[in-house]
Motif scaffolding. Sequence first.
Motif, PDB file in Angstrom:
ATOM      1  N   GLY A 190       2.477  -3.685 -16.363  1.00  0.00           N
ATOM      2  CA  GLY A 190       2.269  -4.951 -16.164  1.00  0.00           C
ATOM      3  C   GLY A 190       1.886  -5.398 -14.552  1.00  0.00           C
ATOM      4  N   GLN A 191       1.497  -4.197 -13.791  1.00  0.00           N
ATOM      5  CA  GLN A 191       1.541  -4.367 -12.374  1.00  0.00           C
ATOM      6  C   GLN A 191      -0.290  -3.745 -12.035  1.00  0.00           C
ATOM      7  N   HIS A 192      -1.079  -4.668 -11.871  1.00  0.00           N
ATOM      8  CA  HIS A 192      -2.516  -4.261 -11.464  1.00  0.00           C
ATOM      9  C   HIS A 192      -2.583  -3.424 -10.250  1.00  0.00           C
ATOM     10  N   VAL A 193      -3.236  -2.321 -10.105  1.00  0.00           N
ATOM     11  CA  VAL A 193      -3.264  -1.639  -8.922  1.00  0.00           C
ATOM     12  C   VAL A 193      -4.709  -1.178  -8.671  1.00  0.00           C
ATOM     13  N   ALA A 194      -5.231  -0.975  -7.466  1.00  0.00           N
ATOM     14  CA  ALA A 194      -6.481  -0.349  -7.067  1.00  0.00           C
ATOM     15  C   ALA A 194      -5.800   0.998  -6.442  1.00  0.00           C
ATOM     16  N   ALA A 195      -6.722   1.907  -6.526  1.00  0.00           N
ATOM     17  CA  ALA A 195      -6.448   3.169  -5.929  1.00  0.00           C
ATOM     18  C   ALA A 195      -7.765   3.951  -5.664  1.00  0.00           C
ATOM     19  N   GLN A 196      -7.769   4.768  -4.508  1.00  0.00           N
ATOM     20  CA  GLN A 196      -8.895   5.818  -4.132  1.00  0.00           C
ATOM     21  C   GLN A 196      -8.174   6.948  -3.653  1.00  0.00           C
ATOM     22  N   PHE A 197      -8.798   7.966  -4.301  1.00  0.00           N
ATOM     23  CA  PHE A 197      -8.326   9.295  -3.955  1.00  0.00           C
ATOM     24  C   PHE A 197      -9.351  10.339  -3.996  1.00  0.00           C
ATOM     25  N   SER A 198      -9.053  11.502  -3.478  1.00  0.00           N
ATOM     26  CA  SER A 198      -9.953  12.838  -3.192  1.00  0.00           C
ATOM     27  C   SER A 198      -9.099  13.939  -3.694  1.00  0.00           C
TER      28      SER A 198
ATOM     29  N   VAL B 168       0.931  -1.311   0.089  1.00  0.00           N
ATOM     30  CA  VAL B 168      -0.023   0.060   0.109  1.00  0.00           C
ATOM     31  C   VAL B 168       0.971   1.115   0.081  1.00  0.00           C
ATOM     32  N   LEU B 169       0.395   2.167  -0.898  1.00  0.00           N
ATOM     33  CA  LEU B 169       1.029   3.405  -0.663  1.00  0.00           C
ATOM     34  C   LEU B 169       0.231   4.543  -0.452  1.00  0.00           C
ATOM     35  N   SER B 170       0.572   5.344   0.609  1.00  0.00           N
ATOM     36  CA  SER B 170      -0.316   6.529   1.185  1.00  0.00           C
ATOM     37  C   SER B 170       0.477   7.886   0.906  1.00  0.00           C
ATOM     38  N   ALA B 171      -0.300   8.756   0.100  1.00  0.00           N
ATOM     39  CA  ALA B 171       0.377   9.952  -0.114  1.00  0.00           C
ATOM     40  C   ALA B 171      -0.556  10.996  -0.076  1.00  0.00           C
ATOM     41  N   ALA B 172       0.138  12.301   0.474  1.00  0.00           N
ATOM     42  CA  ALA B 172      -0.531  13.516   0.302  1.00  0.00           C
ATOM     43  C   ALA B 172       0.189  14.451  -0.666  1.00  0.00           C
ATOM     44  N   VAL B 173      -0.595  14.783  -1.686  1.00  0.00           N
ATOM     45  CA  VAL B 173       0.205  15.690  -2.635  1.00  0.00           C
ATOM     46  C   VAL B 173      -0.511  17.319  -2.573  1.00  0.00           C
ATOM     47  N   SER B 174       0.531  17.953  -2.957  1.00  0.00           N
ATOM     48  CA  SER B 174      -0.107  19.301  -2.951  1.00  0.00           C
ATOM     49  C   SER B 174       0.723  20.237  -3.772  1.00  0.00           C
ATOM     50  N   ARG B 175       0.214  21.212  -4.469  1.00  0.00           N
ATOM     51  CA  ARG B 175       0.905  22.101  -5.227  1.00  0.00           C
ATOM     52  C   ARG B 175       0.157  23.495  -4.945  1.00  0.00           C
ATOM     53  N   GLY B 176       1.223  24.655  -4.947  1.00  0.00           N
ATOM     54  CA  GLY B 176       0.687  25.922  -4.914  1.00  0.00           C
ATOM     55  C   GLY B 176       0.256  26.292  -3.480  1.00  0.00           C
ATOM     56  N   CYS B 177       0.713  25.560  -2.295  1.00  0.00           N
ATOM     57  CA  CYS B 177       0.259  25.837  -1.100  1.00  0.00           C
ATOM     58  C   CYS B 177       0.666  27.161  -0.643  1.00  0.00           C
ATOM     59  N   PRO B 178      -0.144  28.100  -0.247  1.00  0.00           N
ATOM     60  CA  PRO B 178       0.358  29.522   0.373  1.00  0.00           C
ATOM     61  C   PRO B 178       1.283  29.572   1.356  1.00  0.00           C
ATOM     62  N   GLY B 179       1.166  28.302   2.332  1.00  0.00           N
ATOM     63  CA  GLY B 179       1.631  28.148   3.511  1.00  0.00           C
ATOM     64  C   GLY B 179       3.120  27.809   3.307  1.00  0.00           C
ATOM     65  N   GLU B 180       3.602  27.373   2.085  1.00  0.00           N
ATOM     66  CA  GLU B 180       4.927  27.002   1.785  1.00  0.00           C
ATOM     67  C   GLU B 180       5.673  28.034   1.058  1.00  0.00           C
TER      68      GLU B 180
ATOM     69  N   LEU C  91      -4.203  16.372  -3.038  1.00  0.00           N
ATOM     70  CA  LEU C  91      -4.839  15.300  -3.419  1.00  0.00           C
ATOM     71  C   LEU C  91      -4.380  14.131  -2.103  1.00  0.00           C
ATOM     72  N   ASP C  92      -5.454  13.557  -1.832  1.00  0.00           N
ATOM     73  CA  ASP C  92      -5.300  12.523  -0.844  1.00  0.00           C
ATOM     74  C   ASP C  92      -5.342  11.293  -1.560  1.00  0.00           C
ATOM     75  N   ILE C  93      -4.178  10.135  -1.460  1.00  0.00           N
ATOM     76  CA  ILE C  93      -4.260   9.045  -2.248  1.00  0.00           C
ATOM     77  C   ILE C  93      -3.822   7.669  -1.338  1.00  0.00           C
ATOM     78  N   THR C  94      -4.612   6.660  -1.815  1.00  0.00           N
ATOM     79  CA  THR C  94      -4.015   5.515  -1.166  1.00  0.00           C
ATOM     80  C   THR C  94      -4.198   4.280  -2.359  1.00  0.00           C
TER      81      THR C  94
END
Length: 203
Positions: free
Chosen positions: A119-127, A71-83, A190-193
């Motif tokens: 060649g690698q099947h995956v399932a993902a969910q994200f918001s 399982v890969l868990s990721a929080a991805v962001s672009r343009g954050c005004p706090g950074e 994005l919030d991704i699993t």
Amino acid sequence: MFSGAQISLYPMSDDFVRIILDAVQALDPYRDRFRIETDDVSTLIVGPPEDLFPAMRDVFVRAAHSGVHCVLSAAVSRGCPGEPDDPICTPISGAGNALPLAERIEAACAHVADAAFTGQHVAAQFSLYPLGEGHHMDEIYGCIDFLKSSGVFDCSKNFCTKLGGDAGAVFATLSEAFLRFGDARGHVALDITVSANSPSKRA
């Protein structure tokens, strides 16, 4: 602009240390484009937004090719005004965020169709979270229309969308959602699993 991802990899194996350390080597070709920081919770990769998902794909596919449930868990962001702006994070190139939604959806689908086969099947969910002022629901609905035409759409769930298919197409779809929807200069997250080799799927 600032763009990056906090990623954590979870191989369901007693041999998890070797699998993780081997998978992280897939970041080596990206190291000249990324700032990479690892601690005991996650690895931060900061760099050009269009390179984030190919890098995550390569790390995850390498781990999943071990055959164990990963399982890969990721929080991805672009343009954050706090950074602070980071010169290593180049602006989005060629995403055409100023184009009408219909044209962005068409272009995003074309990019997914051209994704490399792994060649690698995956399932993902994200918001997807286009933050700030503006018509954010228009962007979300446009992204959902894209997902349903992407070829890897599985189903809508509470709070997220589920995808399934080859890792190349799934990560390309996630990348297109990240790059093409929401203000090109605005804050998008994005919030991704992502999961592979799940025993639940086999059952």
